[in-house]
Scaffold this active site. Structure first.
Site, PDB file in Angstrom:
ATOM      1  N   GLU A   1      -3.909   7.428  18.767  1.00  0.00           N
ATOM      2  CA  GLU A   1      -4.357   6.331  18.240  1.00  0.00           C
ATOM      3  C   GLU A   1      -3.645   5.003  18.756  1.00  0.00           C
ATOM      4  O   GLU A   1      -2.738   4.876  18.580  1.00  0.00           O
ATOM      5  CB  GLU A   1      -4.520   6.110  16.555  1.00  0.00           C
ATOM      6  CG  GLU A   1      -5.368   5.258  16.058  1.00  0.00           C
ATOM      7  CD  GLU A   1      -5.402   5.295  14.663  1.00  0.00           C
ATOM      8  OE1 GLU A   1      -6.079   6.333  14.282  1.00  0.00           O
ATOM      9  OE2 GLU A   1      -5.046   4.550  13.838  1.00  0.00           O
TER      10      GLU A   1
ATOM     11  N   ARG B   1      -0.248   6.565  16.346  1.00  0.00           N
ATOM     12  CA  ARG B   1      -0.211   7.758  15.763  1.00  0.00           C
ATOM     13  C   ARG B   1      -0.934   9.026  16.270  1.00  0.00           C
ATOM     14  O   ARG B   1      -1.712   8.538  17.352  1.00  0.00           O
ATOM     15  CB  ARG B   1      -0.585   7.757  14.188  1.00  0.00           C
ATOM     16  CG  ARG B   1      -1.900   7.327  14.034  1.00  0.00           C
ATOM     17  CD  ARG B   1      -2.110   7.129  12.456  1.00  0.00           C
ATOM     18  NE  ARG B   1      -3.454   6.726  12.259  1.00  0.00           N
ATOM     19  CZ  ARG B   1      -4.058   6.451  11.065  1.00  0.00           C
ATOM     20  NH1 ARG B   1      -3.222   6.571   9.895  1.00  0.00           N
ATOM     21  NH2 ARG B   1      -5.267   5.711  10.910  1.00  0.00           N
TER      22      ARG B   1
ATOM     23  N   ARG C   1       0.735  -1.063  -0.103  1.00  0.00           N
ATOM     24  CA  ARG C   1      -0.162  -0.101  -0.059  1.00  0.00           C
ATOM     25  C   ARG C   1       0.906   1.271  -0.093  1.00  0.00           C
ATOM     26  O   ARG C   1       0.380   2.321  -0.485  1.00  0.00           O
ATOM     27  CB  ARG C   1      -0.971   0.013   1.286  1.00  0.00           C
ATOM     28  CG  ARG C   1      -2.205  -0.803   1.308  1.00  0.00           C
ATOM     29  CD  ARG C   1      -2.630  -1.148   2.604  1.00  0.00           C
ATOM     30  NE  ARG C   1      -3.332   0.370   3.323  1.00  0.00           N
ATOM     31  CZ  ARG C   1      -4.184   0.804   2.761  1.00  0.00           C
ATOM     32  NH1 ARG C   1      -5.266   0.013   2.061  1.00  0.00           N
ATOM     33  NH2 ARG C   1      -4.717   1.742   3.365  1.00  0.00           N
TER      34      ARG C   1
ATOM     35  N   ARG D   1      -8.621  -6.105  13.854  1.00  0.00           N
ATOM     36  CA  ARG D   1      -7.952  -5.151  14.930  1.00  0.00           C
ATOM     37  C   ARG D   1      -8.913  -4.161  14.726  1.00  0.00           C
ATOM     38  O   ARG D   1      -9.716  -3.768  14.124  1.00  0.00           O
ATOM     39  CB  ARG D   1      -6.662  -4.741  14.420  1.00  0.00           C
ATOM     40  CG  ARG D   1      -5.579  -5.509  14.245  1.00  0.00           C
ATOM     41  CD  ARG D   1      -5.159  -6.131  15.371  1.00  0.00           C
ATOM     42  NE  ARG D   1      -4.402  -5.251  16.290  1.00  0.00           N
ATOM     43  CZ  ARG D   1      -3.689  -5.279  17.469  1.00  0.00           C
ATOM     44  NH1 ARG D   1      -3.951  -6.670  18.167  1.00  0.00           N
ATOM     45  NH2 ARG D   1      -2.994  -4.481  17.947  1.00  0.00           N
TER      46      ARG D   1
HETATM   47  N1  UDP Z   1       3.149   1.192   8.210  1.00  0.00           N
HETATM   48  C1  UDP Z   1       4.340   1.294   9.149  1.00  0.00           C
HETATM   49  N2  UDP Z   1       4.787   2.542   9.730  1.00  0.00           N
HETATM   50  C2  UDP Z   1       4.235   3.603   9.414  1.00  0.00           C
HETATM   51  C3  UDP Z   1       2.910   3.535   8.367  1.00  0.00           C
HETATM   52  C4  UDP Z   1       2.460   2.568   7.734  1.00  0.00           C
HETATM   53  O1  UDP Z   1       4.936   0.121   9.475  1.00  0.00           O
HETATM   54  O2  UDP Z   1       4.677   4.732   9.760  1.00  0.00           O
HETATM   55  C5  UDP Z   1       2.665  -0.056   7.966  1.00  0.00           C
HETATM   56  C6  UDP Z   1       1.793  -0.734   8.570  1.00  0.00           C
HETATM   57  O3  UDP Z   1       1.847  -2.065   8.754  1.00  0.00           O
HETATM   58  C7  UDP Z   1       0.167  -0.251   7.889  1.00  0.00           C
HETATM   59  C8  UDP Z   1       0.851  -0.682   6.309  1.00  0.00           C
HETATM   60  O4  UDP Z   1       2.187  -0.046   6.489  1.00  0.00           O
HETATM   61  O5  UDP Z   1      -0.509  -1.226   8.128  1.00  0.00           O
HETATM   62  C9  UDP Z   1       0.067   0.236   5.237  1.00  0.00           C
HETATM   63  O6  UDP Z   1      -0.062   1.479   5.657  1.00  0.00           O
HETATM   64  P1  UDP Z   1      -1.279   2.414   5.549  1.00  0.00           P
HETATM   65  O7  UDP Z   1      -1.059   3.941   5.734  1.00  0.00           O
HETATM   66  O8  UDP Z   1      -1.966   2.233   4.352  1.00  0.00           O
HETATM   67  O9  UDP Z   1      -2.419   1.949   6.568  1.00  0.00           O
HETATM   68  P2  UDP Z   1      -3.593   2.777   6.867  1.00  0.00           P
HETATM   69  O10 UDP Z   1      -3.475   3.605   8.048  1.00  0.00           O
HETATM   70  O11 UDP Z   1      -4.137   3.213   5.599  1.00  0.00           O
HETATM   71  O12 UDP Z   1      -4.414   1.565   7.320  1.00  0.00           O
END
Ligand code: UDP
Length: 370
Positions: free
Chosen positions: A301, A280, A174, A250
């Site tokens: 969060e 976050r 993603r 989750r």
């Molecule tokens: N992720 C991470 N560190 C970050 C941001 C994202 O490890 O700082 C990983 C995490 O496993 C997440 C995935 O990358 O589920 C995809 O990120 P995305 O932002 O698409 O997740 P969302 O918040 O949209 O579910």
């Protein structure tokens, strides 16, 4: 004869199908939702103390590459241009995310141009991984150990509650890695924020003489007999009374906090270290950059495993879940009066634009089939 339709859930799936069927075939549509508001997880509300629009169930940024989807949603709300620019705190400092040339240069203390950075990151990659079989292998193959450990390991473990090697590679896919200074989280051509919050979109979608809404109303199987068709956006396993076991999710929850002025200075700051309990901080005022607010409200969060009646957010889709899913899908295909829709109804990790496109398509197919 006028069709009688039940939409279970007033999120994007249910609300769009309701609107399409009311508009296109003059159906009489009842929309029910177990919560006391419409909008599902996109629901926003204005915080009384600060006047800031709060994304009650986490930040939602509408983005799509599809001009039809963009035009469709713009019928129901005015949008302001909005590009998501996330910052991430690691053990080494705060950087720009997704990983881009600025992140790479700052993190490694370099002054690379594009090709140098590409070479460098290639040299960081862990060799010997042909087809990455999971999240961790995907990361090690494409960004190497140092970036993986700083940005992804801790965050992912906190968000998903399992070792990243147990998660599918698709989750990491993603997020892009860029060898330029583009720090926009999404590639999409159209990206925006509804000027008056998301809830107004749902009010407008459902504002139709043929649509009636009942909140605080759980779905019951006994309702089926009163309708020609049901579009069900609740949990698939719940519909079947968990007969093959639970699909794992989750859930996410927030601790809100007020402050004077600003707090982190960005709409989203990720915390990638494992020892910080939240994933976050969301500073909601930055989603409304066109307004001025004296004070701020932030949400920390947290993520944890969802138990049966808790709000499910992220479908985990672990191998065991997928086995159960197949059995539930088998039953779902055989239903002739019920269509399962959306993130919970199909147990997929979907963005808003995909949910909207699928809902429009499902409504279209229903209209063509009658
Ligand atoms: N992720 C991470 N560190 C970050 C941001 C994202 O490890 O700082 C990983 C995490 O496993 C997440 C995935 O990358 O589920 C995809 O990120 P995305 O932002 O698409 O997740 P969302 O918040 O949209 O579910």
């Amino acid at each position: 004869m006028q069709k009688k339709i039940l939409c279970v859930g007033a999120g994007f799936s249910g609300s769009i199908i309701a609107r399409e069927l009311a508009d296109k075939i003059n159906a009489q549509v009842d929309v029910i939702d177990i919560r006391d508001h419409i909008g599902g997880n996109c629901y926003t509300e204005v915080d009384k103390k600060t006047g800031i629009t709060v994304h009650k169930y986490g930040p939602h940024i509408f983005h799509t590459n599809n001009i039809d989807t963009w035009n469709y949603i713009n019928r129901f709300s005015e949008f302001k241009n909005f590009s998501l620019r996330v910052k991430a705190k690691t053990y080494k400092g705060i950087y720009s995310l997704p990983i881009n040339l600025l992140t790479i240069n700052q993190f490694f203390g370099k002054t690379f141009f594009t090709k140098d950075a590409e070479e460098f990151i290639k040299s960081q990659a862990v060799s010997g991984i042909q087809e990455p079989a999971n999240f961790e292998e995907q990361a090690l193959k494409f960004i190497g150990k140092e970036l993986y450990e700083a940005f992804f390991y801790g965050y992912t473990k906190k968000q998903w509650g399992v070792e990243p090697k147990l998660l599918p590679a698709s989750i990491l896919k993603r997020l892009p890695v860029r060898f330029n200074y583009d720090d926009n989280y999404y590639y999409d051509l159209y990206s925006g924020m509804p000027s008056n919050g998301y809830t107004q979109i749902f009010e407008n979608l459902l504002d139709h003489p043929n649509i009636s809404i009942q909140l605080n109303t759980p779905f019951e199987k006994s309702m089926i007999k009163y309708y020609d068709h049901i579009f069900y956006s609740g949990k698939l396993d719940d519909f079947y009374n968990y007969k093959f076991g639970e699909l794992s999710y989750r859930t996410v929850y927030w601790e809100n906090q007020y402050d004077k002025g600003d707090f982190v200075g960005n709409c989203v700051l990720n915390f990638c270290e494992e020892n910080i309990p939240y994933t976050r901080i969301i500073e909601h005022k930055y989603f409304e950059y066109w307004k001025n607010f004296e004070d701020t409200i932030i949400s920390k969060e947290f993520s944890r495993e969802a138990v049966r009646d808790e709000l499910p957010f992220y479908p985990k889709r672990l191998p065991d879940d997928l086995k159960k899913l197949e059995k539930y899908q088998h039953l779902a295909y055989k239903e002739d009066k019920v269509t399962f829709v959306g993130r919970l109804g199909t147990y997929r990790y979907l963005d808003m634009n995909v949910v909207i496109e699928e809902a429009i398509e499902i409504a279209k197919r229903y209209c063509e089939g009658i």
